[in-house]
Design a protein around this motif. Structure first.
Motif, PDB file in Angstrom:
ATOM      1  N   PHE A  10       0.834  -1.210   0.000  1.00 31.74           N
ATOM      2  CA  PHE A  10       0.000   0.000   0.000  1.00 31.74           C
ATOM      3  C   PHE A  10       0.866   1.255   0.000  1.00 31.74           C
ATOM      4  CE2 PHE A  10      -2.426   2.919   3.069  1.00 31.74           C
ATOM      5  CZ  PHE A  10      -2.991   3.642   2.037  1.00 31.74           C
ATOM      6  N   ILE A  11       1.786   1.350   0.948  1.00 31.22           N
ATOM      7  CA  ILE A  11       2.628   2.542   1.071  1.00 31.22           C
ATOM      8  C   ILE A  11       3.607   2.635  -0.093  1.00 31.22           C
ATOM      9  CG2 ILE A  11       4.207   3.813   2.566  1.00 31.22           C
ATOM     10  CD1 ILE A  11       1.362   3.565   3.642  1.00 31.22           C
ATOM     11  N   GLU A  12       4.124   1.489  -0.533  1.00 28.05           N
ATOM     12  CA  GLU A  12       5.020   1.511  -1.691  1.00 28.05           C
ATOM     13  C   GLU A  12       4.315   2.096  -2.910  1.00 28.05           C
ATOM     14  OE1 GLU A  12       8.113  -2.207  -0.986  1.00 28.05           O
ATOM     15  OE2 GLU A  12       6.203  -2.580  -2.003  1.00 28.05           O
ATOM     16  N   ALA A  13       3.044   1.733  -3.087  1.00 29.26           N
ATOM     17  CA  ALA A  13       2.278   2.256  -4.229  1.00 29.26           C
ATOM     18  C   ALA A  13       2.095   3.765  -4.125  1.00 29.26           C
ATOM     19  CB  ALA A  13       0.917   1.568  -4.304  1.00 29.26           C
ATOM     20  N   LEU A  14       1.874   4.272  -2.916  1.00 27.55           N
ATOM     21  CA  LEU A  14       1.718   5.718  -2.733  1.00 27.55           C
ATOM     22  C   LEU A  14       3.028   6.444  -3.052  1.00 27.55           C
ATOM     23  CD1 LEU A  14      -0.441   5.932   0.537  1.00 27.55           C
ATOM     24  CD2 LEU A  14      -1.142   6.571  -1.777  1.00 27.55           C
ATOM     25  N   PHE A  15       4.170   5.890  -2.633  1.00 24.91           N
ATOM     26  CA  PHE A  15       5.454   6.539  -2.904  1.00 24.91           C
ATOM     27  C   PHE A  15       5.828   6.471  -4.380  1.00 24.91           C
ATOM     28  CE2 PHE A  15       6.630   6.432   1.717  1.00 24.91           C
ATOM     29  CZ  PHE A  15       6.969   7.769   1.820  1.00 24.91           C
ATOM     30  N   GLN A  16       5.200   5.571  -5.107  1.00 25.74           N
ATOM     31  CA  GLN A  16       5.467   5.499  -6.538  1.00 25.74           C
ATOM     32  C   GLN A  16       4.756   6.606  -7.310  1.00 25.74           C
ATOM     33  OE1 GLN A  16       4.458   1.447  -7.471  1.00 25.74           O
ATOM     34  NE2 GLN A  16       6.293   0.624  -6.470  1.00 25.74           N
ATOM     35  N   VAL A  17       3.870   7.322  -6.629  1.00 20.80           N
ATOM     36  CA  VAL A  17       3.244   8.506  -7.225  1.00 20.80           C
ATOM     37  C   VAL A  17       4.257   9.645  -7.135  1.00 20.80           C
ATOM     38  CG1 VAL A  17       1.355  10.159  -7.094  1.00 20.80           C
ATOM     39  CG2 VAL A  17       0.939   7.751  -6.550  1.00 20.80           C
ATOM     40  N   TYR A  18       4.688  10.139  -8.263  1.00 22.58           N
ATOM     41  CA  TYR A  18       5.724  11.167  -8.284  1.00 22.58           C
ATOM     42  C   TYR A  18       5.282  12.404  -7.499  1.00 22.58           C
ATOM     43  CZ  TYR A  18       9.229  14.433 -10.003  1.00 22.58           C
ATOM     44  OH  TYR A  18      10.252  15.346 -10.075  1.00 22.58           O
ATOM     45  N   GLY A  19       6.114  12.807  -6.529  1.00 25.62           N
ATOM     46  CA  GLY A  19       5.823  13.989  -5.729  1.00 25.62           C
ATOM     47  C   GLY A  19       5.434  13.681  -4.303  1.00 25.62           C
ATOM     48  N   VAL A  20       5.032  12.445  -3.983  1.00 24.22           N
ATOM     49  CA  VAL A  20       4.665  12.079  -2.611  1.00 24.22           C
ATOM     50  C   VAL A  20       5.934  11.995  -1.768  1.00 24.22           C
ATOM     51  CG1 VAL A  20       3.738  10.260  -1.122  1.00 24.22           C
ATOM     52  CG2 VAL A  20       2.538  10.893  -3.225  1.00 24.22           C
ATOM     53  N   GLU A  21       5.964  12.711  -0.637  1.00 24.41           N
ATOM     54  CA  GLU A  21       7.176  12.791   0.172  1.00 24.41           C
ATOM     55  C   GLU A  21       7.020  12.222   1.575  1.00 24.41           C
ATOM     56  OE1 GLU A  21       8.465  16.874   0.177  1.00 24.41           O
ATOM     57  OE2 GLU A  21       9.660  16.552  -1.645  1.00 24.41           O
ATOM     58  N   ASN A  22       5.801  12.200   2.101  1.00 25.91           N
ATOM     59  CA  ASN A  22       5.617  11.727   3.469  1.00 25.91           C
ATOM     60  C   ASN A  22       4.202  11.185   3.624  1.00 25.91           C
ATOM     61  OD1 ASN A  22       4.700  12.246   6.471  1.00 25.91           O
ATOM     62  ND2 ASN A  22       6.922  12.225   6.540  1.00 25.91           N
ATOM     63  N   ILE A  23       4.079  10.087   4.387  1.00 28.47           N
ATOM     64  CA  ILE A  23       2.778   9.473   4.631  1.00 28.47           C
ATOM     65  C   ILE A  23       2.641   9.233   6.125  1.00 28.47           C
ATOM     66  CG2 ILE A  23       1.304   7.470   4.160  1.00 28.47           C
ATOM     67  CD1 ILE A  23       3.132   7.174   1.560  1.00 28.47           C
ATOM     68  N   TYR A  24       1.530   9.657   6.681  1.00 29.48           N
ATOM     69  CA  TYR A  24       1.295   9.565   8.120  1.00 29.48           C
ATOM     70  C   TYR A  24      -0.075   8.938   8.347  1.00 29.48           C
ATOM     71  CZ  TYR A  24       0.441  11.250  12.943  1.00 29.48           C
ATOM     72  OH  TYR A  24       0.145  11.351  14.283  1.00 29.48           O
ATOM     73  N   ILE A  25      -0.107   7.884   9.168  1.00 30.16           N
ATOM     74  CA  ILE A  25      -1.354   7.160   9.430  1.00 30.16           C
ATOM     75  C   ILE A  25      -1.691   7.229  10.914  1.00 30.16           C
ATOM     76  CG2 ILE A  25      -2.473   4.896   9.370  1.00 30.16           C
ATOM     77  CD1 ILE A  25      -0.686   4.171   7.017  1.00 30.16           C
ATOM     78  N   LYS A  26      -2.933   7.577  11.198  1.00 28.85           N
ATOM     79  CA  LYS A  26      -3.421   7.576  12.573  1.00 28.85           C
ATOM     80  C   LYS A  26      -4.935   7.357  12.555  1.00 28.85           C
ATOM     81  CE  LYS A  26      -3.571  10.119  16.928  1.00 28.85           C
ATOM     82  NZ  LYS A  26      -3.194  11.346  17.676  1.00 28.85           N
ATOM     83  N   GLU A  27      -5.407   6.520  13.470  1.00 26.47           N
ATOM     84  CA  GLU A  27      -6.836   6.262  13.627  1.00 26.47           C
ATOM     85  C   GLU A  27      -7.484   5.933  12.278  1.00 26.47           C
ATOM     86  OE1 GLU A  27      -7.958   9.832  15.650  1.00 26.47           O
ATOM     87  OE2 GLU A  27      -7.203   9.132  17.590  1.00 26.47           O
TER      88      GLU A  27
END
Length: 233
Positions: A79-96
């Motif tokens: 899931f997170i790898e796919a998000l980082f493969q979107v050019y421009g995504v720099e940080n992902i934060y998950i809560k609740e």
């Protein structure tokens, strides 16, 4: 993905038919929902213009938070790898029940918004951190603070100070930051200096090192000790 394009139009004034993504490259939302139990309820801006908060229909993490600062942090997490493969995504934060996505300043939201929404609805999975045998159940903040007397703080051990500061952050700071798609992590306490690290949308927010940091310092000075200094790293 019609609703994502509608959000783009609402927040950025970009007409849905000018986004530049062909209909053939976007799966219908109804189709993606058949593949996943998760879907995006709403998308909301944060004080950081480069971060948006995607609110999911139900919790996606059992406790605490998860922060991914690069694709190496996401190794093995499809899931997170796919998000980082979107050019421009720099940080992902998950809560609740939310995911905060922070992008590069050089990328416009209108170029990546649809793709991020599509990945979230197709690949989101549940993070059960309570299965981690090394995880120590934290005492509730109100329990810690019930035992605490402000005048005793200078004489507490470093570990006791950390527990108290964590409890104060849980009660007075983190709920507000969470509403803005971010959080704060206590790194260490050295003498009267408390070192923090911003998470999620707070990480690159222009106000993090000024107004927010000043507010946290004032809060901890008022509640713990007047000689405290708070630094962000």
């Amino acid at each position: 993905m019609r609703k994502f394009r509608n959000w783009l139009e609402e927040w950025f004034g970009i007409p849905a038919n000018n986004i530049g993504t062909s209909s053939s490259s976007i799966k219908k939302l109804s189709d993606s929902n058949k593949l996943s139990e998760y879907h995006v309820l709403r998308v909301q801006p944060t004080p950081n213009p480069n971060a948006f908060q995607f609110v999911i229909n139900k919790p996606i993490i059992s406790a605490g938070t998860k922060t991914f600062q690069n694709i190496e942090d996401a190794k093995g997490d499809t899931f997170i790898e796919a998000l980082f493969q979107v050019y421009g995504v720099e940080n992902i934060y998950i809560k609740e029940n939310f995911i905060s996505i922070t992008k590069s300043e050089t990328i416009g939201w209108h170029t990546i918004f649809d793709k991020i929404g599509e990945i979230i609805e197709e690949k989101t999975h549940y993070y059960d951190l309570l299965l981690d045998e090394k995880k120590v159940t934290k005492e509730k903040p109100e329990t810690i603070l019930d035992k605490f007397h402000k005048e005793d703080f200078p004489n507490c051990s470093v570990e006791e100070k950390k527990l108290i500061v964590e409890a104060m952050l849980d009660q007075g700071i983190r709920p507000a930051l969470s509403n803005d798609g971010g959080g704060v992590d206590l790194l260490e306490i050295e003498g009267n200096v408390i070192k923090l690290h911003y998470q999620g949308a707070c990480g690159t927010c222009p106000s993090s090192t000024t107004g927010t940091l000043s507010y946290i310092e004032t809060f901890l000075k008022d509640t713990l000790h007047s000689d405290l200094t708070v630094k962000a790293q």
